[in-house]
Design a protein around this motif. Sequence first.
Motif, short mmCIF file in Angstrom:
data_model
loop_
_atom_site.label_atom_id
_atom_site.label_comp_id
_atom_site.label_asym_id
_atom_site.label_seq_id
_atom_site.Cartn_x
_atom_site.Cartn_y
_atom_site.Cartn_z
N GLN A 33 -50.69 34.84 -0.53
CA GLN A 33 -50.10 33.94 -1.53
C GLN A 33 -49.43 32.72 -0.92
OE1 GLN A 33 -49.51 37.22 -1.09
NE2 GLN A 33 -49.06 38.28 -3.01
N ASP A 34 -49.33 32.67 0.39
CA ASP A 34 -48.67 31.54 1.04
C ASP A 34 -49.40 30.24 0.78
OD1 ASP A 34 -46.61 33.02 2.12
OD2 ASP A 34 -47.56 33.29 4.07
N GLY A 35 -48.59 29.17 0.64
CA GLY A 35 -49.15 27.83 0.45
C GLY A 35 -48.94 26.97 1.68
N PHE A 36 -49.29 25.71 1.57
CA PHE A 36 -49.22 24.80 2.72
C PHE A 36 -47.83 24.23 2.89
CE2 PHE A 36 -49.39 20.53 4.55
CZ PHE A 36 -50.00 20.82 5.77
N ASN A 37 -47.35 24.22 4.13
CA ASN A 37 -46.14 23.51 4.50
C ASN A 37 -46.40 22.87 5.86
OD1 ASN A 37 -43.46 23.78 6.32
ND2 ASN A 37 -42.90 23.18 4.24
N LEU A 38 -46.20 21.57 5.95
CA LEU A 38 -46.54 20.85 7.18
C LEU A 38 -45.71 21.34 8.37
CD1 LEU A 38 -48.10 18.59 8.58
CD2 LEU A 38 -46.28 17.01 7.86
N GLY A 39 -44.41 21.56 8.16
CA GLY A 39 -43.56 22.02 9.25
C GLY A 39 -44.04 23.33 9.83
N LEU A 40 -44.42 24.27 8.98
CA LEU A 40 -44.92 25.56 9.45
C LEU A 40 -46.31 25.42 10.04
CD1 LEU A 40 -43.72 27.87 6.54
CD2 LEU A 40 -42.75 27.71 8.85
N ALA A 41 -47.11 24.51 9.48
CA ALA A 41 -48.47 24.30 10.00
C ALA A 41 -48.44 23.79 11.43
CB ALA A 41 -49.23 23.33 9.10
N VAL A 42 -47.34 23.15 11.82
CA VAL A 42 -47.19 22.65 13.19
C VAL A 42 -46.53 23.70 14.08
CG1 VAL A 42 -46.03 20.94 14.63
CG2 VAL A 42 -47.10 20.23 12.49
N THR A 43 -45.44 24.31 13.61
CA THR A 43 -44.64 25.18 14.48
C THR A 43 -45.30 26.53 14.74
OG1 THR A 43 -43.36 25.95 12.57
CG2 THR A 43 -42.47 24.10 13.83
N VAL A 44 -45.97 27.12 13.77
CA VAL A 44 -46.58 28.44 13.99
C VAL A 44 -47.67 28.40 15.06
CG1 VAL A 44 -47.93 30.28 12.91
CG2 VAL A 44 -45.94 29.34 11.72
N PRO A 45 -48.64 27.45 14.99
CA PRO A 45 -49.63 27.37 16.09
C PRO A 45 -48.99 27.03 17.44
CG PRO A 45 -50.42 26.21 14.16
CD PRO A 45 -48.98 26.52 13.91
N LEU A 46 -47.90 26.24 17.41
CA LEU A 46 -47.22 25.90 18.65
C LEU A 46 -46.60 27.14 19.28
CD1 LEU A 46 -46.58 23.43 20.42
CD2 LEU A 46 -44.42 23.21 19.16
N LEU A 47 -45.99 27.98 18.46
CA LEU A 47 -45.44 29.23 18.97
C LEU A 47 -46.53 30.12 19.54
CD1 LEU A 47 -43.09 31.29 19.25
CD2 LEU A 47 -43.68 32.10 16.95
N LYS A 48 -47.64 30.19 18.85
CA LYS A 48 -48.76 31.01 19.33
C LYS A 48 -49.25 30.52 20.69
CE LYS A 48 -53.27 32.80 17.90
NZ LYS A 48 -54.31 32.79 16.83
N LEU A 49 -49.21 29.20 20.88
CA LEU A 49 -49.67 28.62 22.15
C LEU A 49 -48.66 28.83 23.28
CD1 LEU A 49 -51.68 26.81 23.73
CD2 LEU A 49 -50.35 24.84 22.90
N LEU A 50 -47.37 28.58 22.99
CA LEU A 50 -46.35 28.60 24.04
C LEU A 50 -45.78 30.00 24.30
CD1 LEU A 50 -44.36 25.36 23.14
CD2 LEU A 50 -46.15 25.66 24.86
N ALA A 51 -45.74 30.83 23.28
CA ALA A 51 -45.18 32.18 23.43
C ALA A 51 -46.08 33.19 22.71
CB ALA A 51 -43.75 32.24 22.87
N PRO A 52 -47.28 33.41 23.23
CA PRO A 52 -48.24 34.26 22.53
C PRO A 52 -47.76 35.70 22.33
CG PRO A 52 -48.98 33.79 24.77
CD PRO A 52 -47.82 32.88 24.49
N ARG A 53 -46.94 36.22 23.24
CA ARG A 53 -46.45 37.59 23.08
C ARG A 53 -45.47 37.69 21.91
NH1 ARG A 53 -47.70 41.00 27.38
NH2 ARG A 53 -48.57 39.94 29.21
N VAL A 54 -44.66 36.66 21.73
CA VAL A 54 -43.75 36.62 20.58
C VAL A 54 -44.55 36.60 19.29
CG1 VAL A 54 -41.99 35.26 19.40
CG2 VAL A 54 -41.90 35.51 21.88
#
Length: 230
Positions: A125-146
């Motif tokens: 049910q989640d919708g689009f949010n630009l801030g999350l669209a940027v930060t979530v992939p960034l977290l996955k890239l920089l801290a994949p274990r987190v």
Amino acid sequence: MPQITLFGATGPTGKAVIREALRRGYTIVVFARSPDKLDTELRFSGKIKIIQGTLDSYSAILSCLRNSTAAFILLTPSDGFPRWAGGSSSSLTVTSGYHNIIRAMSELGVKRLIGIGTPSYAEPQDGFNLGLAVTVPLLKLLAPRVFEDVVETGRLLKGLGGDTNIDWTWLRVSLLYDEPAPRNGKYKLGFTGQGGRIALPSLSREELSKALLDEMEERKWVRGMPFCWT
């Protein structure tokens, strides 16, 4: 009032939940690896029982859950950050903790679990949010274990299914801050995108603590993973 058990209560969010629970009159048991991280006025208030242990100490987890009506899991996967960022690069620390806590809850008949996660685990049910669209992939890239730890915890809860005796709720949050919420800044529960499509949604820990305790009492999102923001 009933007794509740808090895991991960020595951090800023945990301390906010403790203060809100005390305000509501609950008896509190705190499970902590390092009890000295709890503020002195809380540690020696006489209103909180502290049990020291780690998430792989099953007997300690059992002890702190005994006679409680609910478990609040306020853990964050900080160990999964790289060593240069203060973590240990451990894998699935929080997910493993959830496994042991859920096992102990089932053994003792403690049915209510309230936890916190992040939008790294997405709901349909989640919708689009630009801030999350940027930060979530960034977290996955920089801290994949987190990132992996959060996602696996979400999968663990979803995998419990309808036959489990655990009534869980997992509030997903993004940017938390310590200052009181602005006027008319009461928390909201729903899905990402509903709080705006541009700025990263934020939430005060004071309001998060109210949301967590309100959900325990009102049971509006049992076996749900709402996003929480102001």
